[in-house]
Design a protein around this motif. Structure first.
Motif, PDB file in Angstrom:
ATOM      1  N   UNK A  23       0.843  -1.189   0.000  1.00 54.28           N
ATOM      2  CA  UNK A  23       0.000   0.000   0.000  1.00 54.28           C
ATOM      3  C   UNK A  23       0.878   1.239   0.000  1.00 54.28           C
ATOM      4  N   UNK A  24       0.279   2.377  -0.176  1.00 54.95           N
ATOM      5  CA  UNK A  24       1.046   3.610  -0.223  1.00 54.95           C
ATOM      6  C   UNK A  24       1.806   3.735  -1.527  1.00 54.95           C
ATOM      7  N   UNK A  25       2.925   4.465  -1.467  1.00 52.15           N
ATOM      8  CA  UNK A  25       3.697   4.770  -2.664  1.00 52.15           C
ATOM      9  C   UNK A  25       5.188   4.610  -2.419  1.00 52.15           C
ATOM     10  N   UNK A  26       5.896   4.296  -3.496  1.00 48.57           N
ATOM     11  CA  UNK A  26       7.352   4.204  -3.477  1.00 48.57           C
ATOM     12  C   UNK A  26       7.881   5.336  -4.356  1.00 48.57           C
ATOM     13  N   UNK A  27       8.883   6.042  -3.840  1.00 47.62           N
ATOM     14  CA  UNK A  27       9.538   7.092  -4.619  1.00 47.62           C
ATOM     15  C   UNK A  27      10.985   6.678  -4.834  1.00 47.62           C
ATOM     16  N   UNK A  43       2.177  12.646  -1.635  1.00 48.90           N
ATOM     17  CA  UNK A  43       2.852  13.796  -1.027  1.00 48.90           C
ATOM     18  C   UNK A  43       3.846  13.353   0.040  1.00 48.90           C
ATOM     19  N   UNK A  44       3.477  12.337   0.833  1.00 43.31           N
ATOM     20  CA  UNK A  44       4.403  11.798   1.841  1.00 43.31           C
ATOM     21  C   UNK A  44       5.640  11.225   1.166  1.00 43.31           C
ATOM     22  N   UNK A  46       6.871  11.969  -1.736  1.00 39.46           N
ATOM     23  CA  UNK A  46       7.651  13.052  -2.312  1.00 39.46           C
ATOM     24  C   UNK A  46       8.472  13.774  -1.245  1.00 39.46           C
ATOM     25  N   UNK A  47       7.848  14.043  -0.102  1.00 39.58           N
ATOM     26  CA  UNK A  47       8.566  14.707   0.996  1.00 39.58           C
ATOM     27  C   UNK A  47       9.692  13.824   1.514  1.00 39.58           C
ATOM     28  N   UNK A  48       9.429  12.542   1.653  1.00 34.51           N
ATOM     29  CA  UNK A  48      10.453  11.610   2.136  1.00 34.51           C
ATOM     30  C   UNK A  48      11.581  11.452   1.130  1.00 34.51           C
ATOM     31  N   UNK A  49      11.273  11.630  -0.156  1.00 33.65           N
ATOM     32  CA  UNK A  49      12.274  11.450  -1.202  1.00 33.65           C
ATOM     33  C   UNK A  49      13.414  12.454  -1.076  1.00 33.65           C
TER      34      UNK A  49
END
Length: 78
Positions: A23-27, A43-44, A46-49
């Protein structure tokens, strides 16, 4: 010698993809092998990236690992 600020200022391409397993996203940054992070929302991720990129570049500089520069700058893309 190029600094962390130099590399952080370069326009690295980022990919943000859904994570079907967790679930969620991988950047990830294709030009920086192994530089990836996750987030519950796009957005999370992207910020973590940004944090992941800074940590990856810092480690590479400390370990003497070659850091690839982006293939094309944003101004070169059409």
């Amino acid at each position: 010698m190029k600094t962390i600020e130099y590399y952080m200022g370069l326009p690295y391409r980022i990919e943000i993809l859904p994570d079907p397993d967790e679930g969620g996203y991988v950047a990830r940054y294709p030009d920086l092998p192994g530089c990836l992070t996750v987030g519950e929302t796009m957005n999370d991720a992207l910020a973590n990236a940004e944090d992941a990129r800074r940590a990856w570049i810092t480690s590479a500089l400390e370990d003497g690992i070659r850091i690839a520069e982006p293939e094309h700058s944003i101004s070169e893309r059409d």
